[in-house]
Design an enzyme around this catalytic site. Sequence first.
Site, PDB file in Angstrom:
ATOM      1  N   CYS A  30    -110.417  68.672  65.696  1.00 15.53           N
ATOM      2  CA  CYS A  30    -110.646  68.717  67.149  1.00 15.53           C
ATOM      3  C   CYS A  30    -111.433  69.936  67.623  1.00 15.53           C
ATOM      4  O   CYS A  30    -112.162  69.860  68.600  1.00 15.53           O
ATOM      5  CB  CYS A  30    -109.343  68.563  67.917  1.00 15.53           C
ATOM      6  SG  CYS A  30    -108.183  69.925  67.717  1.00 15.53           S
ATOM      7  N   LYS A  52     -95.358  65.774  65.530  1.00 15.13           N
ATOM      8  CA  LYS A  52     -96.140  66.456  66.552  1.00 15.13           C
ATOM      9  C   LYS A  52     -96.239  65.531  67.753  1.00 15.13           C
ATOM     10  O   LYS A  52     -96.827  64.458  67.687  1.00 15.13           O
ATOM     11  CB  LYS A  52     -97.526  66.780  66.016  1.00 15.13           C
ATOM     12  CG  LYS A  52     -98.409  67.438  67.058  1.00 15.13           C
ATOM     13  CD  LYS A  52     -99.703  67.905  66.452  1.00 15.13           C
ATOM     14  CE  LYS A  52    -100.607  68.489  67.521  1.00 15.13           C
ATOM     15  NZ  LYS A  52    -101.889  68.899  66.972  1.00 15.13           N
ATOM     16  N   ARG A  72    -105.593  74.532  74.236  1.00 16.60           N
ATOM     17  CA  ARG A  72    -106.865  73.805  74.289  1.00 16.60           C
ATOM     18  C   ARG A  72    -107.953  74.615  74.981  1.00 16.60           C
ATOM     19  O   ARG A  72    -109.126  74.487  74.653  1.00 16.60           O
ATOM     20  CB  ARG A  72    -106.653  72.448  74.951  1.00 16.60           C
ATOM     21  CG  ARG A  72    -105.820  71.552  74.036  1.00 16.60           C
ATOM     22  CD  ARG A  72    -105.574  70.187  74.615  1.00 16.60           C
ATOM     23  NE  ARG A  72    -104.636  69.463  73.759  1.00 16.60           N
ATOM     24  CZ  ARG A  72    -104.063  68.313  74.084  1.00 16.60           C
ATOM     25  NH1 ARG A  72    -104.333  67.755  75.256  1.00 16.60           N
ATOM     26  NH2 ARG A  72    -103.244  67.733  73.253  1.00 16.60           N
ATOM     27  N   LYS A 104     -93.089  70.071  66.455  1.00 18.12           N
ATOM     28  CA  LYS A 104     -93.927  70.719  67.460  1.00 18.12           C
ATOM     29  C   LYS A 104     -94.005  69.873  68.701  1.00 18.12           C
ATOM     30  O   LYS A 104     -94.252  68.677  68.561  1.00 18.12           O
ATOM     31  CB  LYS A 104     -95.306  70.858  66.828  1.00 18.12           C
ATOM     32  CG  LYS A 104     -96.344  71.474  67.683  1.00 18.12           C
ATOM     33  CD  LYS A 104     -97.612  71.538  66.914  1.00 18.12           C
ATOM     34  CE  LYS A 104     -98.697  71.942  67.884  1.00 18.12           C
ATOM     35  NZ  LYS A 104     -99.992  71.735  67.363  1.00 18.12           N
ATOM     36  N   TYR A 130     -96.475  82.796  68.963  1.00 15.04           N
ATOM     37  CA  TYR A 130     -97.379  83.822  69.492  1.00 15.04           C
ATOM     38  C   TYR A 130     -96.612  85.089  69.866  1.00 15.04           C
ATOM     39  O   TYR A 130     -97.215  86.124  70.106  1.00 15.04           O
ATOM     40  CB  TYR A 130     -98.139  83.281  70.709  1.00 15.04           C
ATOM     41  CG  TYR A 130     -98.917  82.017  70.397  1.00 15.04           C
ATOM     42  CD1 TYR A 130    -100.163  82.087  69.779  1.00 15.04           C
ATOM     43  CD2 TYR A 130     -98.395  80.750  70.684  1.00 15.04           C
ATOM     44  CE1 TYR A 130    -100.873  80.935  69.466  1.00 15.04           C
ATOM     45  CE2 TYR A 130     -99.089  79.600  70.375  1.00 15.04           C
ATOM     46  CZ  TYR A 130    -100.331  79.688  69.767  1.00 15.04           C
ATOM     47  OH  TYR A 130    -101.024  78.555  69.446  1.00 15.04           O
TER      48      TYR A 130
END
Length: 322
Positions: free
Chosen positions: A120, A193, A203, A246, A311
């Site tokens: 992607c 997912k 994104r 996820k 993160y």
Amino acid sequence: MIDRPRRLRSNEIIRNLAAETKPDRSKLIMPYFVTEGTGVREGFDSMPGIDRVSIDNLIEDLKADINSGIEAILLFGIPNTKDDVGSGAYSDNGIIQKAVRKIRKEFKDTILIITDLCLCEYTDHGHCGIIERGQIVNDPTVELLARTALSHAEAGADIVAPSDMMDGRVSAIRSVLEDKGFHNTAIMAYSAKFCSSFYGPFRAVAGSAPSFGDRKSYQMDFRNGREAEREIISDINEGADIIMIKPGLSYGDIIYRAKEISPVPICVYNVSGEYSMVKTVSAKGFIDEKRIVTEIMTSFFRAGSDMIISYHTRDIFKERWF
Ligand code: PBG
């Protein structure tokens, strides 16, 4: 007579002895976004502290992170040019291939490198697969994913992590890696997912929003739990070494189910939207960042997660939150 502070301390010791779960830094994986050029560092309001960087800056960030104790990383590549077949994903000179070679050279085997495997970020239409007559086509996509996996392994990746959700990709990747002698390259499969709004900030950072439609034909419907079990079992049968759930936060039941059925380790991806919510709300002072991050991570472990991609990893290590 026992004085009061001592009593309090002993209560705490008992709670520690009885605690069922202990959050563990050595089970955390830090994600990075790497792009072409030199001296590039681009920040995003939605993801404070997470930048899109060129390889030179990535190496600088890694030096600091490794110094604070981070040992496992996940890499996402953002190419300069995109096309309809995502050539940048499997080119020997692709951004990930160059970044992995450089990291290996710089840090040898002191760091575990996981590469995200998806088209992607490399397709001009932003979908995770090849498009024919307006449809994502599974089998031609799987072939390109296997090619991408091989090029990542050749560059020096320890683990490849297919995040596309195409059918049959794990066995295709396994067989090409075996054929070419990469017996020790592991596959971390994004097995369950879900098609999720929690990926919004990612994104923007990865520049991978689909230009039309959505990902519902290949990502899972969040109304389904048993379907997640089927996906997990089929990835394990195809040869996945680690399976992934996820997003994380609203999916504790899925993690728990996975733990009941999976003979292989389970990874939870604490995704961009989850990070963004915690960061923006704690910046306003409405919640205590250290405490909420510790609570969230502990809950992933309690639910059954063996490892976590987050993160928050950098802050956890830097600030020694646990
Ligand atoms: C690529 C991919 C995505 C994420 C990881 N790999 C985005 C998506 O499927 O749209 C999301 C990660 C995040 O939100 O932090 N397929």
